[in-house]
Design an enzyme around this catalytic site. Sequence first.
Site, PDB file in Angstrom:
ATOM      1  CB  CYS A 169     -12.812 -20.252   5.962  1.00  0.00           C
ATOM      2  SG  CYS A 169     -12.171 -20.233   4.276  1.00  0.00           S
ATOM      3  CG  HIS A 309     -10.348 -24.519  10.111  1.00  0.00           C
ATOM      4  ND1 HIS A 309     -11.527 -24.084   9.546  1.00  0.00           N
ATOM      5  CD2 HIS A 309      -9.363 -24.159   9.251  1.00  0.00           C
ATOM      6  CE1 HIS A 309     -11.269 -23.477   8.404  1.00  0.00           C
ATOM      7  NE2 HIS A 309      -9.956 -23.511   8.193  1.00  0.00           N
ATOM      8  CD  GLU A 320      -7.938 -26.528  14.016  1.00  0.00           C
ATOM      9  OE1 GLU A 320      -9.141 -26.682  14.275  1.00  0.00           O
ATOM     10  OE2 GLU A 320      -7.450 -26.786  12.895  1.00  0.00           O
ATOM     11  CE  LYS A 341     -12.180 -26.843   6.693  1.00  0.00           C
ATOM     12  NZ  LYS A 341     -12.561 -26.878   8.132  1.00  0.00           N
ATOM     13  CG  HIS A 346     -11.668 -25.423   3.344  1.00  0.00           C
ATOM     14  ND1 HIS A 346     -12.834 -24.860   3.820  1.00  0.00           N
ATOM     15  CD2 HIS A 346     -10.659 -24.620   3.798  1.00  0.00           C
ATOM     16  CE1 HIS A 346     -12.541 -23.777   4.508  1.00  0.00           C
ATOM     17  NE2 HIS A 346     -11.226 -23.614   4.510  1.00  0.00           N
ATOM     18  CG  PHE A 405      -7.555 -16.695   3.645  1.00  0.00           C
ATOM     19  CD1 PHE A 405      -6.743 -17.485   4.430  1.00  0.00           C
ATOM     20  CD2 PHE A 405      -7.536 -16.905   2.279  1.00  0.00           C
ATOM     21  CE1 PHE A 405      -5.931 -18.466   3.897  1.00  0.00           C
ATOM     22  CE2 PHE A 405      -6.728 -17.886   1.714  1.00  0.00           C
ATOM     23  CZ  PHE A 405      -5.928 -18.671   2.519  1.00  0.00           C
TER      24      PHE A 405
END
Length: 418
Positions: A169, A309, A320, A341, A346, A405
């Site tokens: 991502c 993010h 975050e 998002k 996403h 990930f």
Amino acid sequence: MTRRVVITGIGVRAPGGLGTKAFWELIAAGATATRPISLFDASGFRSQVAGECDFDPDFEGLSPRQQRRLDRATQFSVVCARDAIEDSGLDPGQLDPATLGVTIGSAVGAATSLEREYLVLSDSGRHWVMNEDHLSPHMFDYLVPSAMPREVAWEIGAEGPVTMVSTGCTSGIDAVGYAVDLVRSGTVAAMIAGASDTPVSPIVAACFDAIKATTPRLDEPERASRPFDASRNGFVLAEGAAMFVVEEYEHARKRGAEIYAEVAGYATRCNAYHMTGLRVDGVEMAEAIDVALAQARMRPDELDYVNAHGSGTKQNDRHETAAFKRSLGDHAYRVPVSSIKSMVGHSLGAIGSIEIAASALAITHGVVPPTANLHEPDPECDLDYVPLEAREARLDNVLTVGSGFGGFQSAMALRAVS
């Protein structure tokens, strides 16, 4: 002397509208584009909402041969690259082809086409031994992710570095960061850079269902994505793409190009810790932020906006928040932070580039996009996450970050160019 690198063209395909203008209008209005999945029958899935693009390849000018040959994500890449070049005013034919390159990021590549072809070959899984008579002649292109940047390179006549970046991502940030490094080093005059992913398909949805990463919220699909909200329970899968013309500042200035922003700093790190887990202290993301700001020669208290993010998972939003506090100190409580998002979902590897587009457009328009659906802030996420409504503000320095990930953490600092 360090070569400055700037963004001069943007092309976006995202949920909620066609093109860059529609994308900006959606997120500036705080509107949402998540909805029940329509691209396949999702009735048996835990998560049944997504951010889908109303993409019509005929309308986009793709030939019948291109539509048959190219995976949906590759189609997005080609269309966005065309838009970015038109927007920039760059004429690839006026450049030495060896000084023009392409770098594209994607997390799952042509997963949509691979799944479709497997179902054809196996008769929907009924046969272990498959008859090659039913094999698509384009199967190799679906299997090899490098087909995506290759197609863009062929489209524009680029003969310089042509590269695929796949770092989960963070692919969308990392692809642009790699392009910036090539321009800064003098290897090329310009790059077409960005990312594309079209993962709204049964196999990808099933993977995220299995680890309960996507939201099971079925009522009010337009409110399913809730970054930093106490009621959040997973991200909303989406598709999309964003491509940019990235070039050296003097090259852009001499040809009279409009400049959206300077890419002043970029860094990436890996936590070497866990495939999906994140440490609560946010140290790896903080390190990427620290290095990106140092490269930009930008103090934390000079930041005017942080594009987060903000996936909407419990652990990511806390991680975050901790990273911002670690890197920005007291300024973390003063600087506006938001997650788009909440509005477009996403799109895995593509979202980093879409968020770069949002950040550059925020600088251009002097508007901080909001975090939609943020009605009940999580007490552990106690920063200014710009709930519900956009804010007008002068934005000279913007930070955008990504987390993926595999432990990937990336950050990019953008600066306004007067």
